[in-house]
Design a protein around this motif. Sequence first.
Motif, PDB file in Angstrom:
ATOM      1  N   ASP A 284       0.841  -1.322   0.156  1.00  0.00           N
ATOM      2  CA  ASP A 284      -0.249   0.025   0.074  1.00  0.00           C
ATOM      3  C   ASP A 284       0.725   1.225  -0.003  1.00  0.00           C
ATOM      4  OD1 ASP A 284      -2.047  -1.656   0.071  1.00  0.00           O
ATOM      5  OD2 ASP A 284      -2.588  -1.221   2.016  1.00  0.00           O
ATOM      6  N   PHE A 285       1.963   1.106   0.796  1.00  0.00           N
ATOM      7  CA  PHE A 285       2.935   2.642   0.632  1.00  0.00           C
ATOM      8  C   PHE A 285       3.488   2.733  -0.450  1.00  0.00           C
ATOM      9  CE2 PHE A 285       2.585   1.541   5.486  1.00  0.00           C
ATOM     10  CZ  PHE A 285       1.720   2.632   5.739  1.00  0.00           C
ATOM     11  N   VAL A 286       3.881   1.572  -1.147  1.00  0.00           N
ATOM     12  CA  VAL A 286       4.603   1.279  -2.478  1.00  0.00           C
ATOM     13  C   VAL A 286       3.674   2.331  -3.429  1.00  0.00           C
ATOM     14  CG1 VAL A 286       5.527   0.140  -4.295  1.00  0.00           C
ATOM     15  CG2 VAL A 286       6.159  -0.215  -1.942  1.00  0.00           C
ATOM     16  N   SER A 287       2.354   1.814  -3.239  1.00  0.00           N
ATOM     17  CA  SER A 287       1.258   2.468  -4.146  1.00  0.00           C
ATOM     18  C   SER A 287       1.361   3.984  -4.032  1.00  0.00           C
ATOM     19  CB  SER A 287      -0.016   1.871  -4.117  1.00  0.00           C
ATOM     20  OG  SER A 287      -0.224   0.721  -4.274  1.00  0.00           O
ATOM     21  N   ALA A 288       1.331   4.377  -2.793  1.00  0.00           N
ATOM     22  CA  ALA A 288       1.662   5.792  -2.392  1.00  0.00           C
ATOM     23  C   ALA A 288       2.760   6.314  -3.044  1.00  0.00           C
ATOM     24  CB  ALA A 288       1.359   5.935  -0.934  1.00  0.00           C
ATOM     25  N   GLY A 289       3.951   5.832  -2.779  1.00  0.00           N
ATOM     26  CA  GLY A 289       5.386   6.287  -3.375  1.00  0.00           C
ATOM     27  C   GLY A 289       5.112   6.339  -4.941  1.00  0.00           C
ATOM     28  N   ALA A 290       4.747   5.493  -5.571  1.00  0.00           N
ATOM     29  CA  ALA A 290       4.502   5.560  -7.051  1.00  0.00           C
ATOM     30  C   ALA A 290       3.704   6.824  -7.396  1.00  0.00           C
ATOM     31  CB  ALA A 290       3.893   4.304  -7.785  1.00  0.00           C
ATOM     32  N   ALA A 291       2.555   6.945  -6.865  1.00  0.00           N
ATOM     33  CA  ALA A 291       1.873   8.194  -6.960  1.00  0.00           C
ATOM     34  C   ALA A 291       2.239   9.491  -6.793  1.00  0.00           C
ATOM     35  CB  ALA A 291       0.365   7.958  -6.116  1.00  0.00           C
ATOM     36  N   ALA A 292       3.149   9.496  -5.609  1.00  0.00           N
ATOM     37  CA  ALA A 292       3.821  10.586  -5.259  1.00  0.00           C
ATOM     38  C   ALA A 292       4.841  11.104  -6.212  1.00  0.00           C
ATOM     39  CB  ALA A 292       4.481  10.670  -3.914  1.00  0.00           C
ATOM     40  N   GLY A 293       5.600   9.933  -7.024  1.00  0.00           N
ATOM     41  CA  GLY A 293       6.548  10.090  -8.033  1.00  0.00           C
ATOM     42  C   GLY A 293       5.848  10.801  -9.110  1.00  0.00           C
ATOM     43  N   VAL A 294       4.604  10.559  -9.718  1.00  0.00           N
ATOM     44  CA  VAL A 294       4.115  10.984 -10.801  1.00  0.00           C
ATOM     45  C   VAL A 294       3.618  12.521 -10.630  1.00  0.00           C
ATOM     46  CG1 VAL A 294       1.712  10.894 -12.094  1.00  0.00           C
ATOM     47  CG2 VAL A 294       2.972   8.620 -11.455  1.00  0.00           C
ATOM     48  N   SER A 295       3.006  12.722  -9.109  1.00  0.00           N
ATOM     49  CA  SER A 295       2.711  14.147  -8.839  1.00  0.00           C
ATOM     50  C   SER A 295       3.916  14.837  -8.743  1.00  0.00           C
ATOM     51  CB  SER A 295       2.247  13.937  -7.221  1.00  0.00           C
ATOM     52  OG  SER A 295       1.652  15.215  -6.949  1.00  0.00           O
ATOM     53  N   ALA A 296       4.966  14.524  -8.390  1.00  0.00           N
ATOM     54  CA  ALA A 296       6.167  15.306  -8.426  1.00  0.00           C
ATOM     55  C   ALA A 296       6.791  15.533  -9.673  1.00  0.00           C
ATOM     56  CB  ALA A 296       7.211  14.910  -7.625  1.00  0.00           C
ATOM     57  N   ALA A 297       6.413  14.520 -10.854  1.00  0.00           N
ATOM     58  CA  ALA A 297       7.084  14.755 -12.124  1.00  0.00           C
ATOM     59  C   ALA A 297       6.228  15.735 -13.068  1.00  0.00           C
ATOM     60  CB  ALA A 297       6.966  13.323 -12.727  1.00  0.00           C
ATOM     61  N   PHE A 325      -3.751  10.119  -2.388  1.00  0.00           N
ATOM     62  CA  PHE A 325      -4.060  11.536  -2.722  1.00  0.00           C
ATOM     63  C   PHE A 325      -3.147  12.326  -1.763  1.00  0.00           C
ATOM     64  CE2 PHE A 325      -6.701  15.216  -2.930  1.00  0.00           C
ATOM     65  CZ  PHE A 325      -6.370  15.675  -4.494  1.00  0.00           C
ATOM     66  N   PHE A 326      -3.273  12.237  -0.547  1.00  0.00           N
ATOM     67  CA  PHE A 326      -2.599  12.947   0.633  1.00  0.00           C
ATOM     68  C   PHE A 326      -1.013  12.904   0.172  1.00  0.00           C
ATOM     69  CE2 PHE A 326      -0.583  13.172   4.802  1.00  0.00           C
ATOM     70  CZ  PHE A 326      -0.675  14.729   5.040  1.00  0.00           C
ATOM     71  N   ALA A 327      -0.500  11.872  -0.158  1.00  0.00           N
ATOM     72  CA  ALA A 327       0.978  11.802  -0.301  1.00  0.00           C
ATOM     73  C   ALA A 327       1.350  12.483  -1.564  1.00  0.00           C
ATOM     74  CB  ALA A 327       1.338  10.425  -0.483  1.00  0.00           C
ATOM     75  N   SER A 328       0.435  12.358  -2.681  1.00  0.00           N
ATOM     76  CA  SER A 328       0.668  13.200  -3.916  1.00  0.00           C
ATOM     77  C   SER A 328       0.473  14.518  -3.620  1.00  0.00           C
ATOM     78  CB  SER A 328      -0.357  12.710  -4.881  1.00  0.00           C
ATOM     79  OG  SER A 328      -0.483  11.272  -5.170  1.00  0.00           O
ATOM     80  N   MET A 329      -0.473  15.070  -2.980  1.00  0.00           N
ATOM     81  CA  MET A 329      -0.489  16.509  -2.804  1.00  0.00           C
ATOM     82  C   MET A 329       0.662  16.810  -2.044  1.00  0.00           C
ATOM     83  SD  MET A 329      -3.063  17.680  -4.008  1.00  0.00           S
ATOM     84  CE  MET A 329      -3.291  19.328  -3.003  1.00  0.00           C
ATOM     85  N   ILE A 330       1.213  16.316  -0.934  1.00  0.00           N
ATOM     86  CA  ILE A 330       2.171  16.663  -0.188  1.00  0.00           C
ATOM     87  C   ILE A 330       3.410  16.650  -0.946  1.00  0.00           C
ATOM     88  CG2 ILE A 330       4.082  15.975   1.830  1.00  0.00           C
ATOM     89  CD1 ILE A 330       1.406  17.294   2.723  1.00  0.00           C
ATOM     90  N   SER A 331       3.868  16.016  -1.913  1.00  0.00           N
ATOM     91  CA  SER A 331       4.618  15.659  -2.855  1.00  0.00           C
ATOM     92  C   SER A 331       4.946  17.041  -3.814  1.00  0.00           C
ATOM     93  CB  SER A 331       4.659  14.406  -3.853  1.00  0.00           C
ATOM     94  OG  SER A 331       5.743  14.283  -4.637  1.00  0.00           O
ATOM     95  N   THR A 332       3.684  17.163  -4.360  1.00  0.00           N
ATOM     96  CA  THR A 332       3.623  18.410  -5.175  1.00  0.00           C
ATOM     97  C   THR A 332       4.045  19.769  -4.412  1.00  0.00           C
ATOM     98  OG1 THR A 332       2.110  17.350  -6.842  1.00  0.00           O
ATOM     99  CG2 THR A 332       2.009  19.823  -6.678  1.00  0.00           C
TER     100      THR A 332
END
Length: 803
Positions: A284-297, A325-332
Amino acid sequence: MANVAKKVSWSGRDRDDDDEDGRADETTPLLNGTGPGLAAGGRQLTSSSFLRIGQLSNVDLNEDVHELETELPRQYPNEIPHNEKLLSLKYESLDYDNSENQLFLEEERRINHTAFRTVEIKRWVICAMIGIFTGLIACFIDIVVENLAGLKYRVVKGNIDKFTEKGGLSFSLLLWATLNASVVMVGSMIVAFIEPVAAGSGIPQIKCYLNGVKIPHVVRLKTLVIKVCGVILSVVGGLAVGKEGPMIHSGAVIAAGISQGRSTSLKRDFKIFEYFRRDTEKRDFVSAGAAAGVSAAFGAPVGGVLFSLEEGASFWNQFLTWRIFFASMISTFTLNSVLSVYHGNAWDLSSPGLINFGRFDNEKMGYTIQEIPIFIFMGVVGGILGALFNALNYWLTMFRIRYIHRPCLQVVEAMLVAAVTATVGFVMIYCSRDCQPIHGSTVAYPLQLFCADGEYNSMATAFFNTPEKSVVNLFHDPPGSYNPMTLGMFTLMYFFLACWTYGLTVSAGVFIPSLLIGAAWGRLFGISLSYLTKGSIWADPGKYALMGAAAQLGGIVRMTLSLTVIMMEATGNVTYGFPIMLVLMTAKIVGDYFVEGLYDMHIQLQSVPFLHWEAPVTSHSLTAREVMSTPVTCLRRIERVGTVVDILSDTSSNHNGFPVVESNPDATQVAGLRGLILRSQLIVLLKHKVFVERANLSLVQRRLKLKDFRDAYPRFPPIQSIHVSQDERECMIDLSEFMNPSPYTVPQEASLPRVFKLFRALGLRHLVVVDNRNEVVGMVTRKDLARYRLGKEGLEELSLAQT
């Protein structure tokens, strides 16, 4: 022979230190399924004195090559035979299904409501940390690439300007090619010799991990370091690559490391987040990490969530959506904040992602109803070009697998591509006479070359720049900034360069090159349309560059939902949502007619047992009896220690899950299924010597707890490292407390689609097949299901090889 397959795997190593399995047989067959270790049809038959039921089909294997390497000299054949209709047995599955044994249930019952709330808060904290660290890594990559690439382009530009006046431009070409080759050589060497799994974008590997396949070294700290350094050097080296794709892999590695609260590479355990040390939580956390990577990119948090949903996760629920979604927003937000400070406008958050397509003006670039068929046509073109790209890359990858499998050859190839890319760019800039006025231009490094004073060479804006800036220029440069011949030649050359580059032993992504190719031919399409319509206001080339970019990327990677949202968020314009969606859907439909998507194709080339969402549509005629693995090595509920050690040490039957049956002294009684125990659990029991006799004599100081299993995760020691004396071999071991008493089972008459749906939806690793008396008759593993696929001539069964 074991070393033959070693150079074909993603990691370049056959044993993952995270694995708990034993040695491979020395008779490992080649990748085409031939060799002494494989029986006809890819099914290997074994015989043993252990309690087994049925006839062997295939087993869940992994290899430990380190011992073999001390015995066998490293030999590289000139060619590795490879058969695309092959399934590798070397890939292990992940245990996404929790083992609900007595220890687990007792711990869960002891946790009160407050403790559960604390665990949930920890999950949110981990997601926030994932977002912050992913954003910081993205900032580091962006800043270093900007400075190093800027230095390189300034040096080369100064040299070209100097030699344009007095002649001798061949030295400028040599300088450019040498700089590119040197930088790429370093980037390729660290990947080829230190961590080969860091090659490429990492998206296929993360897709496999989230699907339930354990790819060796894929979420290691060393992989992250090599990935970050490698992608910086690849982009600075001028290859036709982007830095956005590898951010997905980087985010996944960060997530895997933070969620475990320790680093096995650094030998540090911070004693936090111990509760999450199991495959289910880690996934589940790896899913969040992948999403955060897309969000940062791309500055696309919603697109990141949808990417994890569409491309990666095999499991999903509402709470997971919110956390991701929270991880993605924080990443961006982290990336935006740091880059805004770096660029000198701290309060103006104007850098949401590594690439920002810029804002499209609705008034100048709106679209009308008559343009819808034109967009659909562009989708068709993108699908055809994407299929051509994938087909060419497929044959190129097959060639690399067969001939370029030594690390030194891989580095030489990367250097050759870097030098050729620089040479092609220089020659095309040199031959181009497309001169544009420099006044008001946004070009970062304008090359005058043979243009008049106050003008610059238009071809240089595409080649003599980082790909990200070239994409933005093609989107937003005013009409008339490019000659049609310039765009046509650039599209043709960059298409083949990008195709040649993808699959090199360097860390790099395919997102930006695809967008750049599509933007170039899309802008050319817009210019042609403008000529045909006598310069109508709606035929703006920038708008068609955007649609061409979407069509090309969709035709190559075949993403629809997530890519639509990513493109919308990156442009900051919802107006183009519908045409982008149309273009991507059309590109996917057309591309799928010819060949698979690029990521799926590379997963298939690596012979990974990847499970798609549904079973093959024509597989209802197959039943569990026909696909299951037999014989199954079973253990009795109270088993002799020597028997357990022998079973775990037997390399010919290196199973990872063992059905537990009742200990019946009377052989006439049915030995019904009582539970399932994992190899990793048995190893921990042997390590702590949890024997019945020792417990009776009070030799065991304390009762084994779930923490002991978590402390050993994920690198369980091999059975060879555990010493069991001759006296201890005669002791008994009671598995009742540690086995999962309620494993998932299916009757042997169950159809393959039903078995597949149960296996895939629940993320299983083992599915026990029983008869009507609850006797174990077989075991279904990932390989049993993955080896059936729909081919051009109907349902086909892939060969199995222990590579």
